[in-house]
Design a protein around this motif. Sequence first.
Motif, PDB file in Angstrom:
ATOM      1  N   GLY A 160      73.660  68.554  84.045  1.00 45.07           N
ATOM      2  CA  GLY A 160      73.379  67.138  83.853  1.00 45.07           C
ATOM      3  C   GLY A 160      73.138  66.803  82.394  1.00 45.07           C
ATOM      4  N   ALA A 161      72.390  67.677  81.712  1.00 47.14           N
ATOM      5  CA  ALA A 161      72.134  67.459  80.285  1.00 47.14           C
ATOM      6  C   ALA A 161      73.425  67.555  79.476  1.00 47.14           C
ATOM      7  CB  ALA A 161      71.115  68.479  79.782  1.00 47.14           C
ATOM      8  N   GLU A 162      74.299  68.490  79.858  1.00 51.51           N
ATOM      9  CA  GLU A 162      75.575  68.633  79.159  1.00 51.51           C
ATOM     10  C   GLU A 162      76.467  67.421  79.377  1.00 51.51           C
ATOM     11  OE1 GLU A 162      79.329  71.793  78.830  1.00 51.51           O
ATOM     12  OE2 GLU A 162      77.464  72.377  79.844  1.00 51.51           O
ATOM     13  N   LEU A 163      76.442  66.885  80.587  1.00 47.96           N
ATOM     14  CA  LEU A 163      77.227  65.684  80.868  1.00 47.96           C
ATOM     15  C   LEU A 163      76.741  64.509  80.020  1.00 47.96           C
ATOM     16  CD1 LEU A 163      77.503  65.903  84.762  1.00 47.96           C
ATOM     17  CD2 LEU A 163      79.361  66.199  83.134  1.00 47.96           C
ATOM     18  N   SER A 166      77.855  65.046  76.416  1.00 44.34           N
ATOM     19  CA  SER A 166      79.304  64.990  76.184  1.00 44.34           C
ATOM     20  C   SER A 166      79.878  63.602  76.352  1.00 44.34           C
ATOM     21  CB  SER A 166      80.034  65.954  77.136  1.00 44.34           C
ATOM     22  OG  SER A 166      79.579  67.278  76.958  1.00 44.34           O
ATOM     23  N   GLY A 167      79.226  62.781  77.186  1.00 44.30           N
ATOM     24  CA  GLY A 167      79.750  61.439  77.429  1.00 44.30           C
ATOM     25  C   GLY A 167      79.587  60.555  76.209  1.00 44.30           C
ATOM     26  N   ARG A 168      80.476  59.606  76.088  1.00 46.18           N
ATOM     27  CA  ARG A 168      80.404  58.670  74.966  1.00 46.18           C
ATOM     28  C   ARG A 168      81.055  57.357  75.367  1.00 46.18           C
ATOM     29  NH1 ARG A 168      84.890  61.852  73.567  1.00 46.18           N
ATOM     30  NH2 ARG A 168      86.773  60.626  73.151  1.00 46.18           N
ATOM     31  N   GLY A 169      80.673  56.305  74.715  1.00 41.78           N
ATOM     32  CA  GLY A 169      81.266  55.011  74.981  1.00 41.78           C
ATOM     33  C   GLY A 169      82.752  55.015  74.673  1.00 41.78           C
ATOM     34  N   ALA A 188      80.813  68.297  86.882  1.00 44.46           N
ATOM     35  CA  ALA A 188      80.178  67.475  87.909  1.00 44.46           C
ATOM     36  C   ALA A 188      80.423  68.067  89.301  1.00 44.46           C
ATOM     37  CB  ALA A 188      80.708  66.045  87.836  1.00 44.46           C
ATOM     38  N   GLU A 189      81.648  68.560  89.533  1.00 44.96           N
ATOM     39  CA  GLU A 189      81.971  69.189  90.817  1.00 44.96           C
ATOM     40  C   GLU A 189      81.093  70.422  91.034  1.00 44.96           C
ATOM     41  OE1 GLU A 189      84.182  68.358  93.901  1.00 44.96           O
ATOM     42  OE2 GLU A 189      85.740  68.396  92.358  1.00 44.96           O
ATOM     43  N   ARG A 190      80.937  71.224  89.980  1.00 38.70           N
ATOM     44  CA  ARG A 190      80.111  72.425  90.068  1.00 38.70           C
ATOM     45  C   ARG A 190      78.654  72.073  90.347  1.00 38.70           C
ATOM     46  NH1 ARG A 190      79.093  77.249  91.779  1.00 38.70           N
ATOM     47  NH2 ARG A 190      77.835  78.550  90.388  1.00 38.70           N
ATOM     48  N   ALA A 191      78.147  71.039  89.696  1.00 39.43           N
ATOM     49  CA  ALA A 191      76.765  70.629  89.911  1.00 39.43           C
ATOM     50  C   ALA A 191      76.544  70.170  91.347  1.00 39.43           C
ATOM     51  CB  ALA A 191      76.395  69.518  88.932  1.00 39.43           C
ATOM     52  N   CYS A 292      79.621  47.756  79.324  1.00 40.91           N
ATOM     53  CA  CYS A 292      79.659  48.382  80.649  1.00 40.91           C
ATOM     54  C   CYS A 292      79.754  49.889  80.575  1.00 40.91           C
ATOM     55  CB  CYS A 292      80.843  47.850  81.463  1.00 40.91           C
ATOM     56  SG  CYS A 292      80.561  46.264  82.228  1.00 40.91           S
ATOM     57  N   ARG A 293      80.525  50.400  79.645  1.00 42.80           N
ATOM     58  CA  ARG A 293      80.925  51.802  79.765  1.00 42.80           C
ATOM     59  C   ARG A 293      79.935  52.747  79.117  1.00 42.80           C
ATOM     60  NH1 ARG A 293      84.888  54.057  82.004  1.00 42.80           N
ATOM     61  NH2 ARG A 293      85.674  56.071  81.358  1.00 42.80           N
ATOM     62  N   ASN A 294      79.389  53.638  79.907  1.00 41.87           N
ATOM     63  CA  ASN A 294      78.535  54.710  79.420  1.00 41.87           C
ATOM     64  C   ASN A 294      78.731  55.879  80.342  1.00 41.87           C
ATOM     65  OD1 ASN A 294      76.659  56.403  78.408  1.00 41.87           O
ATOM     66  ND2 ASN A 294      74.867  55.177  78.993  1.00 41.87           N
ATOM     67  N   VAL A 295      79.461  56.886  79.907  1.00 44.77           N
ATOM     68  CA  VAL A 295      79.864  57.978  80.793  1.00 44.77           C
ATOM     69  C   VAL A 295      78.708  58.889  81.111  1.00 44.77           C
ATOM     70  CG1 VAL A 295      81.365  59.966  80.999  1.00 44.77           C
ATOM     71  CG2 VAL A 295      82.232  57.869  80.033  1.00 44.77           C
ATOM     72  N   GLY A 296      77.808  59.101  80.169  1.00 47.62           N
ATOM     73  CA  GLY A 296      76.753  60.092  80.363  1.00 47.62           C
ATOM     74  C   GLY A 296      75.914  59.802  81.573  1.00 47.62           C
ATOM     75  N   THR A 297      75.560  60.819  82.303  1.00 48.52           N
ATOM     76  CA  THR A 297      74.714  60.679  83.468  1.00 48.52           C
ATOM     77  C   THR A 297      73.910  61.946  83.641  1.00 48.52           C
ATOM     78  OG1 THR A 297      74.692  60.127  85.825  1.00 48.52           O
ATOM     79  CG2 THR A 297      76.435  61.555  85.086  1.00 48.52           C
ATOM     80  N   GLY A 298      73.065  61.966  84.600  1.00 47.44           N
ATOM     81  CA  GLY A 298      72.284  63.174  84.824  1.00 47.44           C
ATOM     82  C   GLY A 298      70.934  62.818  85.384  1.00 47.44           C
ATOM     83  N   PRO A 299      70.042  63.787  85.545  1.00 44.62           N
ATOM     84  CA  PRO A 299      68.732  63.536  86.137  1.00 44.62           C
ATOM     85  C   PRO A 299      67.920  62.595  85.285  1.00 44.62           C
ATOM     86  CG  PRO A 299      68.854  65.732  85.145  1.00 44.62           C
ATOM     87  CD  PRO A 299      70.233  65.186  85.108  1.00 44.62           C
ATOM     88  N   GLN A 300      67.262  61.662  85.926  1.00 46.72           N
ATOM     89  CA  GLN A 300      66.479  60.671  85.199  1.00 46.72           C
ATOM     90  C   GLN A 300      65.078  60.583  85.765  1.00 46.72           C
ATOM     91  OE1 GLN A 300      68.552  56.980  85.036  1.00 46.72           O
ATOM     92  NE2 GLN A 300      70.426  57.894  84.338  1.00 46.72           N
TER      93      GLN A 300
END
Length: 300
Positions: A160-163, A166-169, A188-191, A292-300
């Motif tokens: 999640g932290a890596e995602l 790595s994500g960017r607008g 994401a599939e692995r997670a 709108c666009r923000n690819v990064g995601t993960g535990p919050q």
Amino acid sequence: MNYSVRIKHDWRCRRCGEDVQGDTYMVVDALARPDLVREVIKGKVPSVTCPSCGARKARFCPLLVYRGGATGQLVYFYPPHSPPEQDEANKKLYVEALLDRLGPVSAEEAENSGVVSVPFDAARGVLAPTARGASAAGGPRVCRVKPRRSAPPPEVLRIGAELMASGRGGLGRSLSDRPLAEELARLAERALELLGDRDQPELRDDLEMTLGMMLSTANRGQDVVGLERAIGLLLRRARGISREEDPRRWAVALYELARAYGQRYTGDVHANQEQAIRHLRAARRDGPRARCRNVGTGPQ
């Protein structure tokens, strides 16, 4: 209740020349008949067999799979080398045949979920989760005890932290982004695999959202299954977000759906483009003014 529908089929066997009258399925109810879903994946449904010589004719006619309760309840499989005009006419006929059998509430729900049109070659990717989720021995509807809430595995948190890092607008606007998108989809599939059935709904939703976005971004125009998965994941996420409570995420989901539908060339291309325009307008009209666009995601 089983909503599967069979049809009669008259044909001439190419091997022995015998005129044969047989029947096969035009609609398969995935909840009532998970065994038939597995046969669809194997290429054994729809099919007819010549009683004289044993020759089998498979995937010669369309098939509609009804997945009650799923995000995309109706999956229409079209045979190879079938003209688009004929596909559209058959799809309408098949859907109407099913809706006539469903009660008014279920029929409206199924109709509103839309129809996913894919070739038979995509059956494994589209239907495998349905086949795995049904119980062959104990019936299709299984009551499971809700798992106790537990912390996600450390590896999931790391991914999640890596995602997020790595994500960017703007990711996905350039063809050069595809390798990164493919890697993020793999992560994401692995997670999700590592998360299993742990009771982590927020984290699971974020990972599924990221997976849908990355499958759409990585699409090269040939991966029908990947794009259909992306649309299914994004539809589920969009329906699970409250526009009032989380307008930004709601707008992101609609924007990503618009991008995915814009790339979809199976089924009615014009209808796909209309879906894309409708989702984009809703995101721009009702979503926040923030980007709108923000690819990064993960535990919050």
